[in-house]
Write an enzyme that holds these catalytic residues in place. Structure first.
Site, PDB file in Angstrom:
ATOM      1  N   GLY A 147       0.827  -1.200   0.000  1.00  0.00           N
ATOM      2  CA  GLY A 147       0.000   0.000   0.000  1.00  0.00           C
ATOM      3  C   GLY A 147       0.863   1.252   0.000  1.00  0.00           C
ATOM      4  N   CYS A 148       0.243   2.374  -0.307  1.00  0.00           N
ATOM      5  CA  CYS A 148       0.992   3.627  -0.402  1.00  0.00           C
ATOM      6  C   CYS A 148       1.496   4.092   0.966  1.00  0.00           C
ATOM      7  CB  CYS A 148       0.146   4.700  -1.066  1.00  0.00           C
ATOM      8  SG  CYS A 148      -1.501   4.923  -0.352  1.00  0.00           S
ATOM      9  N   TYR A 149       0.622   4.134   1.956  1.00  0.00           N
ATOM     10  CA  TYR A 149       1.060   4.538   3.293  1.00  0.00           C
ATOM     11  C   TYR A 149       2.091   3.561   3.867  1.00  0.00           C
ATOM     12  CZ  TYR A 149      -2.620   8.137   3.817  1.00  0.00           C
ATOM     13  OH  TYR A 149      -3.419   9.253   3.690  1.00  0.00           O
TER      14      TYR A 149
END
Length: 344
Positions: A147-149
């Site tokens: 995921g991005c985070y």
């Protein structure tokens, strides 16, 4: 090599087209959607005259026969079913959703709210944090793109966690994202009049990326790690800044920690460690696959502050997916990803 993309109506799929259209090895063989078949340029007018393929129906057997790798740029739950359909076929699968990231099926059901994929495919899926899992990625046939985070947080925390330099029980992650992180489907919270000149927190202590971050930190730390993580939406199109705080186990100078980070990331072309006293900004990585890191050890409080920035659509999604595809196929890791950040 031939690549297929499923889910080109979202921002992640659009970025995959942008990257792969200029890739020296991969050629986009086909693009697919569960919606109406029409030219991709009608979905993304900026591709007019550049990329004129027509969106096709999703036919798993045909895609597996014609392509070497398929990118699943589809939502959670949809991606998991597609991955199961491709499982066992002669094609490599890279999933950009969260369906294959969590090894604990009960945790997935709790945080994502629907049924997980089967144990077999979960056990085979390799977590694709490129800089830290390269040897497994090389052998992978099914890959869970981070995921991005989690990408921003984990790249910033990895050296101090692996070297046991911070107390993992004290980790706080304060993250901000541009609005493209919310996807392309319209919602009240992403309306211009709601977001412009605004700054808001969301999913307080309930974000679905929390277990993903904790899962990897626990592996590195050798024991269960729980973090305080919160996300905020800021009025920019793309980019993430993650600011991490943790209690240092020993008195350490900023210069010592920076030397550690520089050594850890010396052989990784997309990680840029800033000099002492210099901290990165979102705009400095926009449109690129870079992750920039700055940090400071505070002798007064005994804590370290680590700041990372990435483009959420690039290193946080499509860019890292292509980086992983390169590694999986024995291609130069930087292939197709050497674009300079867009500035200003």
């Amino acid at each position: 090599m031939k690549a297929a993309i499923i889910g080109t109506s979202g921002y992640g799929g659009g970025e995959l087209i942008r990257i792969l259209q200029g890739h020296p090895v991969f050629e986009i063989d086909s693009v697919h959607t569960a919606r109406d078949e029409r030219p991709v340029s009608e979905e993304y007018p900026h591709l007019t005259g550049v990329f004129e393929k027509v969106l096709e129906k999703i036919e798993i057997d045909r895609i597996a026969e014609e392509a070497d790798v398929v990118f699943l740029a589809t939502p959670s739950r949809v991606s998991g079913k597609l991955a199961e359909g491709f499982h066992g076929k002669d094609i490599k699968v890279i999933d950009l959703s969260g369906d294959l990231r969590l090894k604990d099926r009960n945790s997935y059901k709790e945080w994502y709210g629907h049924e997980p994929v089967g144990e077999t495919i979960l056990s085979e899926a390799v977590y694709g944090l490129s800089e830290w899992n390269r040897e497994e990625i090389k052998k992978a046939r099914i890959l869970a793109n981070p995921g991005c985070y989690p990408t921003a947080a984990l790249l910033g925390l990895a050296p101090v966690i692996k070297e046991r330099l911070v107390n993992p029980e004290t980790i706080i992650i304060d993250a901000k994202s541009g609005v493209t992180g919310a996807g392309r489907s319209p919602s009240m919270g992403t309306l211009y009049s709601e977001l412009n000149e605004n700054f808001k927190i969301y999913k307080v202590n309930e974000h679905q990326h929390i277990p993903e971050i904790e899962q990897q930190l626990s592996i590195w730390g050798g024991k269960e790690v729980k973090v305080t993580f919160n996300a905020h939406l800021i009025p920019v199109a793309r980019g993430i800044m993650a600011t991490m705080y943790a209690e240092l186990g020993n008195e350490l100078e900023t210069s010592t920690l920076l030397e550690l980070y520089e050594e850890f990331y010396r052989e990784h072309p997309f990680i840029r460690v800033r000099k002492e006293g210099v901290f990165p900004a979102i705009k400095e990585v926009r449109g690129s696959n870079f992750c920039d890191i700055g940090l400071h050890a505070d002798g007064r409080t005994g804590r370290v502050t680590i700041v990372t920035v990435i483009d959420n659509l690039m290193k946080g999604a499509a860019g890292q997916a292509v980086q992983n595809a390169n590694i999986m196929h024995g291609i130069e890791e930087k292939a197709g990803l050497e674009m300079i950040p867009i500035y200003p």
